[in-house]
Design a protein around this motif. Structure first.
Motif, PDB file in Angstrom:
ATOM      1  N   MET A   1       1.670  27.149 -50.092  1.00  0.00           N
ATOM      2  CA  MET A   1       2.686  26.354 -49.419  1.00  0.00           C
ATOM      3  C   MET A   1       4.068  26.868 -49.783  1.00  0.00           C
ATOM      4  O   MET A   1       4.397  27.030 -50.941  1.00  0.00           O
ATOM      5  N   ALA A   2       4.875  27.116 -48.760  1.00  0.00           N
ATOM      6  CA  ALA A   2       6.233  27.610 -48.972  1.00  0.00           C
ATOM      7  C   ALA A   2       7.239  26.571 -48.498  1.00  0.00           C
ATOM      8  O   ALA A   2       6.990  25.816 -47.568  1.00  0.00           O
ATOM      9  N   ILE A   3       8.373  26.549 -49.158  1.00  0.00           N
ATOM     10  CA  ILE A   3       9.501  25.727 -48.720  1.00  0.00           C
ATOM     11  C   ILE A   3      10.465  26.679 -48.023  1.00  0.00           C
ATOM     12  O   ILE A   3      10.996  27.603 -48.645  1.00  0.00           O
ATOM     13  N   VAL A   4      10.645  26.458 -46.728  1.00  0.00           N
ATOM     14  CA  VAL A   4      11.430  27.363 -45.890  1.00  0.00           C
ATOM     15  C   VAL A   4      12.675  26.620 -45.413  1.00  0.00           C
ATOM     16  O   VAL A   4      12.580  25.523 -44.873  1.00  0.00           O
ATOM     17  N   GLY A   5      13.824  27.225 -45.600  1.00  0.00           N
ATOM     18  CA  GLY A   5      15.082  26.610 -45.192  1.00  0.00           C
ATOM     19  C   GLY A   5      15.654  27.267 -43.955  1.00  0.00           C
ATOM     20  O   GLY A   5      15.441  28.458 -43.716  1.00  0.00           O
ATOM     21  N   TYR A   6      16.381  26.479 -43.171  1.00  0.00           N
ATOM     22  CA  TYR A   6      17.092  27.001 -42.011  1.00  0.00           C
ATOM     23  C   TYR A   6      18.505  26.417 -42.015  1.00  0.00           C
ATOM     24  O   TYR A   6      18.687  25.203 -42.065  1.00  0.00           O
ATOM     25  N   ALA A   7      19.492  27.296 -41.971  1.00  0.00           N
ATOM     26  CA  ALA A   7      20.902  26.887 -41.961  1.00  0.00           C
ATOM     27  C   ALA A   7      21.577  27.511 -40.748  1.00  0.00           C
ATOM     28  O   ALA A   7      21.301  28.659 -40.393  1.00  0.00           O
ATOM     29  N   ARG A   8      22.463  26.729 -40.120  1.00  0.00           N
ATOM     30  CA  ARG A   8      23.178  27.234 -38.944  1.00  0.00           C
ATOM     31  C   ARG A   8      24.551  26.589 -38.848  1.00  0.00           C
ATOM     32  O   ARG A   8      24.712  25.408 -39.111  1.00  0.00           O
ATOM     33  N   VAL A   9      25.524  27.396 -38.491  1.00  0.00           N
ATOM     34  CA  VAL A   9      26.835  26.891 -38.090  1.00  0.00           C
ATOM     35  C   VAL A   9      27.078  27.371 -36.664  1.00  0.00           C
ATOM     36  O   VAL A   9      26.466  28.333 -36.204  1.00  0.00           O
ATOM     37  N   SER A  10      27.976  26.695 -35.978  1.00  0.00           N
ATOM     38  CA  SER A  10      28.146  26.934 -34.548  1.00  0.00           C
ATOM     39  C   SER A  10      28.998  28.142 -34.198  1.00  0.00           C
ATOM     40  O   SER A  10      28.862  28.688 -33.119  1.00  0.00           O
ATOM     41  N   SER A  11      29.883  28.546 -35.064  1.00  0.00           N
ATOM     42  CA  SER A  11      30.755  29.658 -34.704  1.00  0.00           C
ATOM     43  C   SER A  11      30.955  30.596 -35.881  1.00  0.00           C
ATOM     44  O   SER A  11      30.718  30.256 -37.034  1.00  0.00           O
ATOM     45  N   ARG A  12      31.405  31.786 -35.541  1.00  0.00           N
ATOM     46  CA  ARG A  12      31.561  32.853 -36.537  1.00  0.00           C
ATOM     47  C   ARG A  12      32.551  32.492 -37.650  1.00  0.00           C
ATOM     48  O   ARG A  12      32.420  32.935 -38.763  1.00  0.00           O
ATOM     49  N   ASP A  13      33.565  31.672 -37.324  1.00  0.00           N
ATOM     50  CA  ASP A  13      34.574  31.362 -38.327  1.00  0.00           C
ATOM     51  C   ASP A  13      34.191  30.176 -39.213  1.00  0.00           C
ATOM     52  O   ASP A  13      34.914  29.845 -40.142  1.00  0.00           O
ATOM     53  N   GLN A  14      33.046  29.541 -38.938  1.00  0.00           N
ATOM     54  CA  GLN A  14      32.585  28.462 -39.806  1.00  0.00           C
ATOM     55  C   GLN A  14      31.806  29.048 -40.977  1.00  0.00           C
ATOM     56  O   GLN A  14      31.347  30.179 -40.938  1.00  0.00           O
ATOM     57  N   ASN A  15      31.629  28.231 -41.999  1.00  0.00           N
ATOM     58  CA  ASN A  15      31.061  28.716 -43.248  1.00  0.00           C
ATOM     59  C   ASN A  15      29.704  28.065 -43.524  1.00  0.00           C
ATOM     60  O   ASN A  15      29.560  26.851 -43.404  1.00  0.00           O
ATOM     61  N   LEU A  16      28.734  28.858 -43.941  1.00  0.00           N
ATOM     62  CA  LEU A  16      27.386  28.385 -44.258  1.00  0.00           C
ATOM     63  C   LEU A  16      27.232  27.933 -45.711  1.00  0.00           C
ATOM     64  O   LEU A  16      26.177  27.421 -46.089  1.00  0.00           O
ATOM     65  N   ASP A  17      28.249  28.097 -46.524  1.00  0.00           N
ATOM     66  CA  ASP A  17      28.115  27.907 -47.972  1.00  0.00           C
ATOM     67  C   ASP A  17      27.555  26.543 -48.382  1.00  0.00           C
ATOM     68  O   ASP A  17      26.689  26.467 -49.253  1.00  0.00           O
ATOM     69  N   VAL A  18      28.028  25.467 -47.779  1.00  0.00           N
ATOM     70  CA  VAL A  18      27.570  24.126 -48.164  1.00  0.00           C
ATOM     71  C   VAL A  18      26.077  23.974 -47.877  1.00  0.00           C
ATOM     72  O   VAL A  18      25.317  23.500 -48.716  1.00  0.00           O
ATOM     73  N   GLN A  19      25.663  24.418 -46.681  1.00  0.00           N
ATOM     74  CA  GLN A  19      24.241  24.331 -46.339  1.00  0.00           C
ATOM     75  C   GLN A  19      23.401  25.205 -47.263  1.00  0.00           C
ATOM     76  O   GLN A  19      22.334  24.787 -47.725  1.00  0.00           O
ATOM     77  N   LEU A  20      23.863  26.413 -47.521  1.00  0.00           N
ATOM     78  CA  LEU A  20      23.105  27.329 -48.378  1.00  0.00           C
ATOM     79  C   LEU A  20      22.939  26.764 -49.783  1.00  0.00           C
ATOM     80  O   LEU A  20      21.888  26.922 -50.407  1.00  0.00           O
ATOM     81  N   GLN A  21      23.954  26.089 -50.272  1.00  0.00           N
ATOM     82  CA  GLN A  21      23.863  25.463 -51.590  1.00  0.00           C
ATOM     83  C   GLN A  21      22.801  24.362 -51.583  1.00  0.00           C
ATOM     84  O   GLN A  21      21.994  24.268 -52.501  1.00  0.00           O
ATOM     85  N   GLN A  22      22.783  23.541 -50.515  1.00  0.00           N
ATOM     86  CA  GLN A  22      21.798  22.468 -50.424  1.00  0.00           C
ATOM     87  C   GLN A  22      20.379  23.017 -50.270  1.00  0.00           C
ATOM     88  O   GLN A  22      19.412  22.357 -50.655  1.00  0.00           O
ATOM     89  N   LEU A  23      20.251  24.208 -49.717  1.00  0.00           N
ATOM     90  CA  LEU A  23      18.942  24.801 -49.456  1.00  0.00           C
ATOM     91  C   LEU A  23      18.551  25.844 -50.506  1.00  0.00           C
ATOM     92  O   LEU A  23      17.586  26.577 -50.326  1.00  0.00           O
ATOM     93  N   SER A  24      19.271  25.884 -51.602  1.00  0.00           N
ATOM     94  CA  SER A  24      19.040  26.922 -52.615  1.00  0.00           C
ATOM     95  C   SER A  24      17.658  26.837 -53.263  1.00  0.00           C
ATOM     96  O   SER A  24      17.174  27.813 -53.828  1.00  0.00           O
ATOM     97  N   HIS A  25      16.991  25.695 -53.164  1.00  0.00           N
ATOM     98  CA  HIS A  25      15.659  25.536 -53.757  1.00  0.00           C
ATOM     99  C   HIS A  25      14.545  26.127 -52.885  1.00  0.00           C
ATOM    100  O   HIS A  25      13.393  26.206 -53.307  1.00  0.00           O
ATOM    101  N   CYS A  26      14.887  26.577 -51.688  1.00  0.00           N
ATOM    102  CA  CYS A  26      13.882  27.079 -50.752  1.00  0.00           C
ATOM    103  C   CYS A  26      13.370  28.452 -51.169  1.00  0.00           C
ATOM    104  O   CYS A  26      14.108  29.272 -51.708  1.00  0.00           O
ATOM    105  N   ASP A  27      12.090  28.684 -50.888  1.00  0.00           N
ATOM    106  CA  ASP A  27      11.466  29.981 -51.188  1.00  0.00           C
ATOM    107  C   ASP A  27      11.953  31.064 -50.234  1.00  0.00           C
ATOM    108  O   ASP A  27      12.080  32.227 -50.605  1.00  0.00           O
ATOM    109  N   LYS A  28      12.192  30.695 -48.997  1.00  0.00           N
ATOM    110  CA  LYS A  28      12.652  31.630 -47.960  1.00  0.00           C
ATOM    111  C   LYS A  28      13.726  30.909 -47.165  1.00  0.00           C
ATOM    112  O   LYS A  28      13.630  29.713 -46.924  1.00  0.00           O
ATOM    113  N   LEU A  29      14.740  31.640 -46.756  1.00  0.00           N
ATOM    114  CA  LEU A  29      15.874  31.023 -46.079  1.00  0.00           C
ATOM    115  C   LEU A  29      16.267  31.838 -44.852  1.00  0.00           C
ATOM    116  O   LEU A  29      16.449  33.052 -44.931  1.00  0.00           O
TER     117      LEU A  29
END
Length: 158
Positions: A1-29
Motif C-alpha cells: 500500500m502506497a500513500i500517493v499525493g497530488y498537488a496542483r495550482v492553477s497558474s504558473r505564478d502560483q506556488n505549490l509549497d504549502v501543498q507540498l509541505q502538507q503532502l510531505s508524508h506521501c510515498d510518491k507525489l
C-alpha cells in the motif's frame, strides 16, 4: 500500500509549497501547475494511472483534484473501481469510511455550487463595469487609419 499525493495550482505564478509541505508524508507525489478548467492535466492522469488497489490518494482540498462535481464523481468512481481510498486533508475526508464517503459527496456538491455562484457574481461584476464604460483587454496598438491601410494592402495582395 502506497500513500500517493497530488498537488496542483492553477497558474504558473502560483506556488505549490504549502501543498507540498502538507503532502510531505506521501510515498510518491505528483504535482503540476495547470488550470483545473483545462482538460489536459498530465500529472493527474499519471497519478490516476499509478495508484493501485490498497493505495491512498491524498490531496489538500477537493478543488485541487477536479474541475466540477461531475469530474469529481468520475475520479471518485475510478478510484473506487481500482480499490483506492481518497483522503482530503483540509476537509478531513477519508473515503475508507461511510461517513467520509457521505462527507465527500456533500462537499463535492457544495464546491460545485460555490463555483457556479462565484462565476455568476463575476459575470455580474463584468457587466456592471461595462455599463460604467470600463474596457477590458489590452489597449489597441493600431489606429483606425493603420487598420484601413493594412486591409487595403491585404486586398492588393501585399
Amino acid at each position: 500500500m502506497a500513500i500517493v499525493g497530488y498537488a496542483r495550482v492553477s497558474s504558473r505564478d502560483q506556488n505549490l509549497d504549502v501543498q507540498l509541505q502538507q503532502l510531505s508524508h506521501c510515498d510518491k507525489l505528483f504535482q503540476e501547475k495547470q488550470s483545473g478548467l483545462d482538460g489536459d492535466r498530465p500529472q493527474l492522469q499519471a497519478c490516476l494511472e499509478y495508484v493501485r488497489e490498497g493505495d491512498v490518494l491524498v490531496i489538500t482540498r477537493l478543488d485541487r483534484l477536479a474541475r466540477s462535481t461531475l469530474h469529481l464523481c468520475q475520479i471518485a468512481s475510478e478510484l473506487e473501481r481500482k480499490g483506492v481510498n481518497l483522503q482530503v486533508l483540509d476537509q478531513n475526508i477519508d473515503t475508507s469510511t461511510a461517513t467520509g464517503r457521505l462527507l465527500f459527496n456533500m462537499l463535492g456538491a457544495i464546491s460545485q455550487f460555490e463555483t457556479e455562484i462565484r462565476a455568476e457574481r463575476q459575470l455580474e461584476g463584468i457587466l456592471r463595469a461595462k455599463e460604467r464604460g470600463v474596457h477590458f483587454g489590452r489597449e489597441k496598438q493600431l489606429t483606425e487609419q493603420q487598420v484601413l491601410e493594412l486591409k487595403q494592402k491585404r486586398q492588393q495582395g501585399t
